[in-house]
Design a protein around this motif. Sequence first.
Motif, PDB file in Angstrom:
ATOM      1  N   LEU A  65      -7.170   9.568   5.240  1.00 51.19           N
ATOM      2  CA  LEU A  65      -6.497   8.579   4.096  1.00 51.19           C
ATOM      3  C   LEU A  65      -7.681   8.140   3.157  1.00 51.19           C
ATOM      4  O   LEU A  65      -8.924   7.762   3.413  1.00 51.19           O
ATOM      5  CB  LEU A  65      -5.948   7.293   4.519  1.00 51.19           C
ATOM      6  N   ALA A  66      -7.535   8.826   1.989  1.00 50.75           N
ATOM      7  CA  ALA A  66      -8.727   8.538   1.014  1.00 50.75           C
ATOM      8  C   ALA A  66      -8.035   7.783  -0.167  1.00 50.75           C
ATOM      9  O   ALA A  66      -7.047   8.128  -0.896  1.00 50.75           O
ATOM     10  CB  ALA A  66      -9.197   9.905   0.236  1.00 50.75           C
ATOM     11  N   PRO A  67      -8.738   6.723  -0.708  1.00 49.51           N
ATOM     12  CA  PRO A  67      -8.007   5.694  -1.680  1.00 49.51           C
ATOM     13  C   PRO A  67      -8.266   6.535  -3.120  1.00 49.51           C
ATOM     14  O   PRO A  67      -9.428   7.271  -3.206  1.00 49.51           O
ATOM     15  CB  PRO A  67      -9.044   4.490  -1.659  1.00 49.51           C
ATOM     16  N   LEU A  68      -7.279   6.309  -3.965  1.00 50.75           N
ATOM     17  CA  LEU A  68      -7.341   7.366  -5.038  1.00 50.75           C
ATOM     18  C   LEU A  68      -7.389   6.380  -6.492  1.00 50.75           C
ATOM     19  O   LEU A  68      -8.300   6.458  -7.259  1.00 50.75           O
ATOM     20  CB  LEU A  68      -5.972   8.368  -5.137  1.00 50.75           C
TER      21      LEU A  68
ATOM     22  N   PRO B 130      -2.551  -0.428  -3.755  1.00 53.99           N
ATOM     23  CA  PRO B 130      -3.648   0.567  -3.649  1.00 53.99           C
ATOM     24  C   PRO B 130      -2.682   1.863  -3.320  1.00 53.99           C
ATOM     25  O   PRO B 130      -1.604   1.694  -2.507  1.00 53.99           O
ATOM     26  CB  PRO B 130      -4.586   0.164  -2.685  1.00 53.99           C
TER      27      PRO B 130
ATOM     28  N   VAL C 124       0.847  -1.267  -0.018  1.00 50.04           N
ATOM     29  CA  VAL C 124       0.020  -0.037   0.058  1.00 50.04           C
ATOM     30  C   VAL C 124       0.831   1.359  -0.007  1.00 50.04           C
ATOM     31  O   VAL C 124       1.961   1.270   0.573  1.00 50.04           O
ATOM     32  CB  VAL C 124      -0.914  -0.019   1.113  1.00 50.04           C
TER      33      VAL C 124
ATOM     34  N   CYS D 206       0.991   5.905  -0.091  1.00 45.10           N
ATOM     35  CA  CYS D 206       0.396   7.048   0.094  1.00 45.10           C
ATOM     36  C   CYS D 206       1.195   8.319  -0.775  1.00 45.10           C
ATOM     37  O   CYS D 206       2.162   8.353  -0.797  1.00 45.10           O
ATOM     38  CB  CYS D 206       0.209   7.368   1.644  1.00 45.10           C
TER      39      CYS D 206
ATOM     40  N   GLU E  53      -5.078   0.655   5.504  1.00 43.56           N
ATOM     41  CA  GLU E  53      -5.115   1.896   6.136  1.00 43.56           C
ATOM     42  C   GLU E  53      -4.251   1.732   7.350  1.00 43.56           C
ATOM     43  O   GLU E  53      -3.457   2.519   7.704  1.00 43.56           O
ATOM     44  CB  GLU E  53      -6.396   2.560   6.512  1.00 43.56           C
TER      45      GLU E  53
ATOM     46  N   CYS F 267      -3.268  11.704   1.239  1.00 42.72           N
ATOM     47  CA  CYS F 267      -3.506  12.244   2.207  1.00 42.72           C
ATOM     48  C   CYS F 267      -3.056  13.725   2.488  1.00 42.72           C
ATOM     49  O   CYS F 267      -1.976  14.073   1.825  1.00 42.72           O
ATOM     50  CB  CYS F 267      -2.479  11.462   3.410  1.00 42.72           C
TER      51      CYS F 267
ATOM     52  N   TYR G  31      -3.460   5.792  -1.744  1.00 38.11           N
ATOM     53  CA  TYR G  31      -4.303   6.594  -0.947  1.00 38.11           C
ATOM     54  C   TYR G  31      -3.462   7.811  -1.174  1.00 38.11           C
ATOM     55  O   TYR G  31      -2.400   8.157  -1.212  1.00 38.11           O
ATOM     56  CB  TYR G  31      -4.390   6.121   0.668  1.00 38.11           C
TER      57      TYR G  31
ATOM     58  N   GLU H 279      -6.601   7.647  10.310  1.00 35.41           N
ATOM     59  CA  GLU H 279      -7.527   6.786   9.189  1.00 35.41           C
ATOM     60  C   GLU H 279      -8.500   7.474   8.298  1.00 35.41           C
ATOM     61  O   GLU H 279      -8.499   7.387   7.171  1.00 35.41           O
ATOM     62  CB  GLU H 279      -8.246   5.630   9.656  1.00 35.41           C
TER      63      GLU H 279
END
Length: 136
Positions: free
Chosen positions: A70-73, A88, A10, A12, A50, A92, A90, A67
Amino acid sequence: MSDIKLTLVVACALIDADRRVLIAQRPAGKAMAGLWEFPGGKLEPGERPEATLIRELHEEIGITVKEACLAPLTFASHAYDDFHLLMPLYICRRWEGQVIAREGQNLAWVRANKLRDYPMPPADIPLIPYLTDLLM
């Protein structure tokens, strides 16, 4: 069908007040050393993406992320020679603390339209247009 090892990582995209994105350079001795990537890491057994990001961002760059921030893009799906990476991404925009390199890595705050100036692992490159669309 062959048995392909699926690796879940994951990442960010931290975005600062100037709409720049943080990238980190992989240190010497690691696979793909010298390439730039978005901070993050591998999920531990039983860990949610997350939670992984919250842990990794604290370990790698010393910040505390909630948490809810944090937004999934989008995500990357890339076949390397010996494994398949699912990653994934994210975004932030809010965190606590100062960003510092805690693992000897170089860090850079970069405008989205300049991300291609930094050599990245093949899985990260397709993520750039999503950030460019978001931030330009």
